[in-house]
Scaffold this motif. Structure first.
Motif, PDB file in Angstrom:
ATOM      1  N   VAL A  48      13.068  70.313 -12.900  1.00 26.40           N
ATOM      2  CA  VAL A  48      14.025  69.693 -12.001  1.00 26.40           C
ATOM      3  C   VAL A  48      13.911  70.419 -10.606  1.00 26.40           C
ATOM      4  O   VAL A  48      14.771  70.524  -9.965  1.00 26.40           O
ATOM      5  CB  VAL A  48      15.502  69.589 -12.641  1.00 26.40           C
ATOM      6  N   THR A  88      35.635  64.432  -7.055  1.00 29.20           N
ATOM      7  CA  THR A  88      34.422  64.890  -6.325  1.00 29.20           C
ATOM      8  C   THR A  88      33.643  65.579  -7.361  1.00 29.20           C
ATOM      9  O   THR A  88      32.390  65.460  -7.670  1.00 29.20           O
ATOM     10  CB  THR A  88      34.728  65.741  -5.166  1.00 29.20           C
ATOM     11  N   SER A  89      34.544  66.399  -8.224  1.00 32.14           N
ATOM     12  CA  SER A  89      33.786  67.258  -9.267  1.00 32.14           C
ATOM     13  C   SER A  89      33.281  66.450 -10.386  1.00 32.14           C
ATOM     14  O   SER A  89      32.090  66.820 -10.816  1.00 32.14           O
ATOM     15  CB  SER A  89      34.877  68.388  -9.947  1.00 32.14           C
ATOM     16  N   ASP A 139      39.783  65.836 -10.514  1.00 28.32           N
ATOM     17  CA  ASP A 139      38.904  66.225  -9.279  1.00 28.32           C
ATOM     18  C   ASP A 139      37.878  65.285  -9.489  1.00 28.32           C
ATOM     19  O   ASP A 139      36.766  65.375  -9.916  1.00 28.32           O
ATOM     20  CB  ASP A 139      38.504  67.589  -9.269  1.00 28.32           C
ATOM     21  N   ARG A 148      29.497  78.035  -6.002  1.00 25.63           N
ATOM     22  CA  ARG A 148      30.485  77.015  -5.140  1.00 25.63           C
ATOM     23  C   ARG A 148      30.825  77.982  -3.915  1.00 25.63           C
ATOM     24  O   ARG A 148      31.125  77.046  -2.948  1.00 25.63           O
ATOM     25  CB  ARG A 148      31.938  76.994  -6.253  1.00 25.63           C
ATOM     26  N   ARG A 196      32.089  69.704 -16.099  1.00 27.27           N
ATOM     27  CA  ARG A 196      32.739  69.046 -14.930  1.00 27.27           C
ATOM     28  C   ARG A 196      33.256  67.748 -15.434  1.00 27.27           C
ATOM     29  O   ARG A 196      34.397  67.341 -15.302  1.00 27.27           O
ATOM     30  CB  ARG A 196      32.054  68.766 -13.805  1.00 27.27           C
ATOM     31  N   ARG A 210      20.061  64.214 -13.358  1.00 29.33           N
ATOM     32  CA  ARG A 210      18.943  64.890 -12.887  1.00 29.33           C
ATOM     33  C   ARG A 210      18.648  65.922 -14.061  1.00 29.33           C
ATOM     34  O   ARG A 210      17.353  66.260 -14.118  1.00 29.33           O
ATOM     35  CB  ARG A 210      19.451  66.332 -11.748  1.00 29.33           C
ATOM     36  N   THR A 214      38.042  71.980  -2.390  1.00 26.27           N
ATOM     37  CA  THR A 214      38.648  72.430  -3.845  1.00 26.27           C
ATOM     38  C   THR A 214      37.731  72.953  -4.455  1.00 26.27           C
ATOM     39  O   THR A 214      38.127  73.932  -5.263  1.00 26.27           O
ATOM     40  CB  THR A 214      38.771  70.920  -4.574  1.00 26.27           C
ATOM     41  N   SER A 215      36.283  72.740  -4.385  1.00 25.00           N
ATOM     42  CA  SER A 215      35.381  73.483  -5.242  1.00 25.00           C
ATOM     43  C   SER A 215      35.236  74.990  -4.669  1.00 25.00           C
ATOM     44  O   SER A 215      35.156  75.950  -5.445  1.00 25.00           O
ATOM     45  CB  SER A 215      33.842  72.981  -5.028  1.00 25.00           C
ATOM     46  N   ASP A 239      33.689  71.085   0.535  1.00 24.44           N
ATOM     47  CA  ASP A 239      34.502  70.779  -0.681  1.00 24.44           C
ATOM     48  C   ASP A 239      35.261  71.998  -1.141  1.00 24.44           C
ATOM     49  O   ASP A 239      34.896  72.721  -1.524  1.00 24.44           O
ATOM     50  CB  ASP A 239      33.637  70.561  -1.980  1.00 24.44           C
TER      51      ASP A 239
END
Lengths: 209, 209
Positions: B50, A127-128, A125, B109, A109, A138, B127-128, B125
């Protein structure tokens, strides 16, 4: 003769080349002109049904997906970078999958939006990009913690999981991912980058193939 | 005793449970209450750094990442769902990686934006979501083509690659992914879903654990 098909900005392609170097294999590397779409041309679709990189041809065997290729090359060579022990192999598989599914996805990404999209004229993008950076916040601490508890990612000896990780984090500087917070990761990386198997691919990520 | 920790909406968790059934293993399944954050609690962070699912404890061995777990369980059991042949193993590794890195990422996604985000109150989202659907339009034809050229994903016998794919495409109906365009995939799926290893996990994706 082993033929490796890749692209110099493809982290998984570079991982396979680094491993082939580390194993001391004779091979021919074929750089595909990805910006011109050579990876989507019929010639490469025969090697990989959706035109991803890397792929190899090794005599009659055509294979894709970097982790599958790396395991195949190690087993064929009898290398202890993927030893024949149930538990050791499981731990290497575990970290290879963690790196290729999660860490690589997050880098993807960031690399796409910071490096490839501007070069290729695609929209960024945001947001991505932000999600990629959050995922890394993380995932990288888990990698750093692991490299604090053992010398290499899957134990006390170098394995394909290390080579995959090394190639995966390779674009960090090129895309502004700051690794300073991860001292174990930095020390591990500084021990590997000067080695011939890495330097024979490139001196730094992004160097022309 | 083998302990499997998962969540009933986690495709990789279900893949591991289906495989354990297919191998006829005795195991205890522990459903983690993911909406309440049980997978991020210290107890599970000991199993997965995680907090992802699935993870297993098998005596002294703790392991995460579904593909690593599936290979480990098969090798331990001596199962031909991951046979000990160099080329067969490489082809299974190849398709497992293709499914877990690319197909699962694309489903992720769509599943997140169509199923989880509305349930958990996260913003969708678009776009995603659109990117996930576009990726599937690219990846699923390759799967369908492969299932037209061999009975199972990695050859003529059932392997862990099939079980991983089966669990990965499991949410298709729940999130509006239309598989009708993929007749080989549909026929392959219809032969597997009625089998006990699947039905002992659930009759359909999303059924409460």
């Amino acid at each position: 003769m082993l033929n490796i098909y890749g692209f110099h900005l493809s982290q998984p392609s570079n991982a396979v080349r680094m491993l082939a170097n580390a194993l001391g294999l004779e091979f021919e590397y074929h750089e595909l002109n990805a910006p011109e779409g050579e990876h989507r041309a019929p010639e490469h679709i025969k090697r990989h049904p959706v035109g991803k990189m890397p792929a190899i041809e090794d005599g009659d065997v055509t294979l894709f997906e970097s982790t599958a290729i790396m395991k195949y090359l190690c087993k064929k060579a009898g290398s202890d970078m993927y030893p024949d022990d149930l538990i050791k192999q499981a731990k290497i598989d575990q970290w290879c999958s963690f790196v290729s599914v999660h860490v690589y996805m997050a880098y993807g990404r960031v690399v796409f939006n910071r490096l490839l999209a501007p070069q290729l004229g695609f929209p960024v993008d945001e947001t991505s990009l932000a999600a990629g950076e959050e995922f890394l916040e993380r995932f990288l601490p888990a990698i750093d913690q692991q490299l604090g508890s053992s010398k290499y990612l899957a134990g006390d000896s170098l394995s394909i999981a290390d080579i995959l990780l090394l190639a995966t984090i390779d674009p960090s500087e090129a895309v502004g991912i700051d690794l300073k917070k991860y001292p174990n990761l930095i020390a591990w990386r500084e021990a590997l980058v000067p080695q011939a198997f890495y330097q024979d691919v490139h001196a730094f990520f992004g160097q022309a193939a």
